[in-house]
Design an enzyme around this catalytic site. Structure first.
Site, PDB file in Angstrom:
ATOM      1  N   ASP A  82       0.796   5.896  -6.276  1.00 43.86           N
ATOM      2  CA  ASP A  82       0.069   5.368  -7.443  1.00 43.86           C
ATOM      3  C   ASP A  82       0.807   5.721  -8.734  1.00 43.86           C
ATOM      4  OD1 ASP A  82      -1.899   4.507  -5.742  1.00 43.86           O
ATOM      5  OD2 ASP A  82      -3.355   6.068  -6.263  1.00 43.86           O
TER       6      ASP A  82
ATOM      7  N   GLU B   8       3.506  -0.226  -2.887  1.00 49.86           N
ATOM      8  CA  GLU B   8       4.257  -0.281  -1.621  1.00 49.86           C
ATOM      9  C   GLU B   8       5.722   0.081  -1.836  1.00 49.86           C
ATOM     10  OE1 GLU B   8       3.025  -0.542   1.351  1.00 49.86           O
ATOM     11  OE2 GLU B   8       1.018  -0.918   0.588  1.00 49.86           O
TER      12      GLU B   8
HETATM   13 ZN   LIG Z   1      -0.492   3.621  -0.086  1.00 56.00          ZN
END
Ligand SMILES: [Zn+2]
Length: 493
Positions: free
Chosen positions: A206, A137
């Site tokens: 990621d 996030e």
């Molecule tokens: Zn995401």
């Protein structure tokens, strides 16, 4: 509506063009851009984004249950801080908070407001898994993936912007959340503002998130592991796809990509902090609709895992006894834990809370006084100490304790309510209303806040100093309301 979406898309397009270096010598195609209006209307400053974020956070309080438990708040914020100092933009302020919802979700709002649902925390099996979702996030924030959505929101009146952001950021669908669906219907909005992170956004969050994770001494391998667990969890919740997977779709290839990347980091052990385990046990107790089931869970874990894990399971059992007003049972367990872990504030706080539950306020106040010497500025102990003082008619001391605490900590609705109660007991009606007003304001209830400020003014009488503070506050809140009304006029809706 169409126009606003179009402008927002175009702005993002221009923004991306601006940061991409053009290859030297490459012929630039001659593109004719349509008129997009006054560009100053479409660019949001950091200060505007912060303001929008704060309004978003205040409004969230009326839409969902945000945990005000000081121990839970402290934990999630300090875990977040550990990650953000290793992010690309450590100077950006962040507020991390826990939403008491069983739905598996986490989301980022404008201004670095990042929420994690209790359901997601309870699904994690290691602290690194929780950290991996938060790092993901944080990376959506640092990589500006929500820029387009926030830009669109910044041109709307606050209530509309909030409705849109909630729909987009929290991922609620019309009909899914009754209150939210109501807001959206009232504003003539539909689900077009769902966030659709692109596959590239997700891959980038990621990749960047994993770097943050590793730099912060968490296990990069926890990221693919937790993605996989989230996917598998659909089986246990009646086939419902976790909200997180709707807003951040995790595909099989994404899992294998993150796993491949994680393999490049050296393998080592990453023990969980004890606080992670303690907070998870507390969340399990607080969010369980069925205390018996929670008790069974802890009983099953009292003889499993490491000594520390067994002790944390006992702590969970004690909290359930405490909630069931079985104070003596709770105290026996907690006394043992306090002796075993003298440097653990959570056990001492729980023991003193058990004394409070048993109405032994004097004893509880003594314990908190002692506890605060060992753990100065501990939020949970400070709040509870003030409560114990109020219950033993020591309101002047309670006022001192709360003011000292607020000097170094940001306020929240709970501490303002406690302040109001303190001033009520001191017989100071004006300050009582004033602190209630500030509490309402933080909860996004502006009308109630103004009403309380006027009541405070009535009670303030000839106090010139207090009157000028109150006048200034009323003026500020009214200006905010006026600005919102003006935006509403300009709004494309
Ligand atoms: Zn995401």
């Amino acid at each position: 509506m169409i126009r606003s979406k179009f402008v927002a898309t175009l702005v993002l397009f221009l923004f991306e063009m601006a940061i991409l270096p053009s290859p030297a010598g490459a012929a630039m195609p001659n593109i004719e851009l349509p008129e997009i209006g006054d560009p100053t209307h479409t660019l949001m400053t950091n200060a505007q984004e912060q303001e929008l974020g704060e309004a978003f956070y205040r409004s969230l309080h009326s839409q969902m249950k945000i945990s005000t438990d000081p121990e839970i708040k402290d934990y999630i914020q300090s875990l977040g801080n550990k990650l953000t100092i290793n992010s690309d933009n450590p100077a950006q302020p962040y507020t991390f908070f826990v939403v008491m919802e069983p739905v598996i979700n986490a989301f980022a709002g404008p201004g670095g407001f990042i929420g994690v649902n209790s359901g997601l925390i309870l699904l994690t099996e290691q602290e690194s898994e929780l950290a991996s979702v938060m790092a993901h996030e944080i990376s959506h924030v640092t990589q500006r993936h929500l820029f387009q959505t926030f830009q669109a929101a910044s041109r709307m009146a606050i209530p509309m912007a909030i409705g849109m952001l909630l729909a987009a950021v929290v991922g609620a669908k019309a009909g899914g959340n009754g209150a939210l669906a109501g807001i959206m219907a009232a504003q003539g909005m539909n689900a077009q503002y769902q966030i659709n992170f692109t596959r590239d956004n997700e891959a980038e969050a990621d990749r960047v998130g994993m770097q943050v994770l590793s730099k912060s001494e968490f296990d990069p391998r926890a990221m693919p592991e937790f993605f996989e667990r989230m996917q598998q969890s659909t089986r246990f919740v009646g086939g419902r796809i976790p909200e997180f997977l709707l807003t951040h779709p995790v595909t099989t290839s994404r899992i294998s990509d993150t796993r491949d990347r994680a393999e490049h980091f050296p393998f080592r052990q990453y023990p969980d902090s004890m606080t992670y385990q303690v907070i998870k046990a507390k969340l399990r107790v607080l969010s369980s609709p069925n205390p018996k089931a929670a008790l069974e869970f802890f009983k099953n874990h009292e003889n499993r895992g490491t000594q520390q894990q067994q002790d944390v399971a006992e702590y969970g059992t004690a909290l359930i006894h405490s909630r069931a007003r079985e104070t003596e049972l709770a105290k026996v367990i907690l006394q043992k834990l306090v002796q075993r872990y003298p440097n653990q504030p959570h056990f001492m706080n729980a023991l003193a809370e058990a004394e409070m539950d048993g109405k032994n306020f004097g004893k509880a106040a003594q314990m908190y006084e002692f506890g605060l010497q060992r753990f100065p500025q501990n939020g949970a102990m400070t709040m509870n100490y003030a409560r114990a003082l109020l219950n033993t008619h020591q309101q002047a001391k309670a006022r001192q304790v709360l003011h000292d605490y607020l000097r170094y900590h940001s306020p929240d609705p709970d501490i303002y309510e406690l302040m109001a109660e303190t001033y009520s007991k001191l017989g100071d009606e004006a300050e009582y209303h004033r602190y209630y007003a500030e509490g309402y304001y933080l909860l996004g209830q502006t009308q109630e806040a103004l009403l309380q400020l006027h009541l405070a003014k009535n009670a303030a009488g000839g106090n010139y100093y207090l009157n000028s503070i109150l006048d200034e506050r009323i003026e500020t809140i009214r200006n905010e309301q006026r600005e919102n009304k003006e935006k509403q006029k300009d709004s494309p809706f």
